[in-house]
Structures are given as C-alpha cells and as structure tokens.
Design an enzyme around this catalytic site. Sequence first.
Site, short mmCIF file in Angstrom:
data_model
loop_
_atom_site.label_atom_id
_atom_site.label_comp_id
_atom_site.label_asym_id
_atom_site.label_seq_id
_atom_site.Cartn_x
_atom_site.Cartn_y
_atom_site.Cartn_z
N SER A 69 19.14 12.79 93.49
CA SER A 69 17.76 13.47 93.42
C SER A 69 17.43 12.30 92.14
O SER A 69 17.65 11.34 92.09
CB SER A 69 19.52 14.63 92.01
N1 SAH Z 1 23.84 14.02 91.67
C1 SAH Z 1 23.90 13.24 93.40
C2 SAH Z 1 23.25 13.86 94.56
C3 SAH Z 1 23.87 14.23 95.58
S1 SAH Z 1 22.64 15.11 96.90
C4 SAH Z 1 23.26 12.08 93.53
O1 SAH Z 1 22.01 11.82 92.05
O2 SAH Z 1 23.04 10.83 94.07
C5 SAH Z 1 24.59 16.00 96.90
C6 SAH Z 1 25.57 16.37 97.57
O3 SAH Z 1 26.10 17.38 97.52
C7 SAH Z 1 25.03 15.66 98.44
O4 SAH Z 1 26.14 13.75 99.43
C8 SAH Z 1 26.44 16.49 100.14
O5 SAH Z 1 26.77 15.62 100.91
C9 SAH Z 1 27.25 16.61 98.83
N2 SAH Z 1 27.33 18.38 99.82
C10 SAH Z 1 26.87 19.22 99.73
N3 SAH Z 1 27.62 20.63 100.48
C11 SAH Z 1 29.23 20.19 99.43
C12 SAH Z 1 30.46 20.65 99.25
N4 SAH Z 1 30.80 22.51 99.67
N5 SAH Z 1 31.25 19.95 98.36
C13 SAH Z 1 30.28 18.55 97.79
N6 SAH Z 1 29.82 17.96 98.08
C14 SAH Z 1 28.94 18.60 98.65
#
Ligand code: SAH
Length: 228
Positions: free
Chosen positions: A68
């Site tokens: 993000s």
């Molecule tokens: N704060 C993180 C955001 C990553 S994007 C950063 O800055 O790196 C959001 C993440 O949520 C992705 O890696 C995706 O795989 C995960 N995600 C999506 N659905 C999910 C679920 N049901 N349970 C756990 N993770 C999930």
Amino acid sequence: MAVEPLDERSFAGYRRKLIEEIRGRGIDDLNILQLFDQVPRHLFLPEGVWPRAYEDAPIPIGYGQTASQPSLQALYLSVLQTTTEDKVLEIGTGSGFLTSLLALAADRVYSVERIRELSVRARAALDRLEVKNVALMVGDGTIGWRKYAPFDVIVVSAASPSIPAAFIDQLAEGGRMLIPVGTRERQKLVLVRRQDGETQEEIIHGECTFVPLLGRFAWASETAEDPT
Ligand code: SAH
C-alpha cells in the site's frame, strides 16, 4: 531493530524525502513519522522495485498484489492511534511493511495473509530486522483469528464489499478497526469503534483503491490469481 550500515547509507536520504511527502499530506504526528524513519521499506519489497521503494505510491510485490501507499498507511496509523498496550489483528500481510510499523507501535501483531509466498517473504524481512512481536498465519483472513481475539486494533489492508461479521465479533471493547469498503474498483475507508458494547461506523476517507479481500466472507477468489 538491526539495520545494515550499507542500506542505511544508500536509502536514508530517500526515506527522509518520503517522510516529507507524508507530512505534506497533513500527517505531522512525530511518533508516526519516526516509524517510517526506523523501518527500511525496501527490505520488504522485491529487489527489482528497490529504486521505487521510497516513492509515496503503491508498489507491486508479485502475485497480483501491491504494497500500500505509505501516506495511506500513515493515515491508518494516525487514525488508529495504536499504543504499546494494544493487540493488533492485520488482515493482508502483503509485503509486511505495515506489519513492521504496527509491531513498533503496538504490543503484539497477529497478521493473516492468503498467499503463502508473501507471508514467507514478510517473515524473512521481519526476521532480518529482528522484529519479535509478530505472529503470521497463512489462510483466509475474512474469518479473523479467533484464537487470539479480542483485538484492540484491526487493520484491514484489502477492499471488502461489506464488513465481515468476524471482525466485529473479534474487536475488543474500546477497539478501533479500519477497513476499505465498497466496490472492487473504488472504496471508502471506514473506521469502526466499539464502545459500551455498541459499534459505530464513520467514513474517514472518501476515495481509495485497494486490492480485493478474497475469501469466504468477502469476494470469491479468481482462478487467475488464486494461489491454491
Ligand atoms: N499492508 C500490505 C498490503 C498488501 S495488499 C502492504 O503494504 O504490503 C493486501 C493483501 O491482502 C494482499 O497481499 C492479499 O493477498 C491479501 N489478502 C486478500 N484477501 C485476503 C484474505 N481473505 N485473507 C488474508 N489476506 C488476504
């Protein structure tokens, strides 16, 4: 936290610039800005995108996912006002960068990610920085993490069509949750507070775009990006 001297030399200047950008977006809480100074974001990203690691932008981390935008993460932290007493549940570990910021600001962080490879990479970066107060789990975060509930803070980093019931159930009295709610294209950032057994919702940011929360109580996963 152990940071290698070479990384410090080559990236500290970029990090300062990023902090100025976050300040420029109206977040001037020194405790939060300091967190961004303490954690080398590039270590959480694939080497190929290191030149962009300190841009205030979402950065691709593979598997169709993105880390993000830092100023949005700063907004999360400033709204949630996490203290070192707080137990935090994070849904969507992704790169693990926000996990590391939360680990510095909270007592303990429990973070769930559905893509195993991302969780493994996040763990490697957290270990390298000697972050000890984080538990990671691979699985569907739409059911929360009942074993360690209730949580003082719940941070959802992926967009959901609605607020999964488990998140409300697992929010402690006095707890705060941030979750992007809306369509797959566009969401509003919703703050949920639990006070005297009641929950209140407030929209704190109008327009944002997160990757989708894929799971039993959000959107169905698509075969194309489904790792299982
Ligand atoms: N704060 C993180 C955001 C990553 S994007 C950063 O800055 O790196 C959001 C993440 O949520 C992705 O890696 C995706 O795989 C995960 N995600 C999506 N659905 C999910 C679920 N049901 N349970 C756990 N993770 C999930």
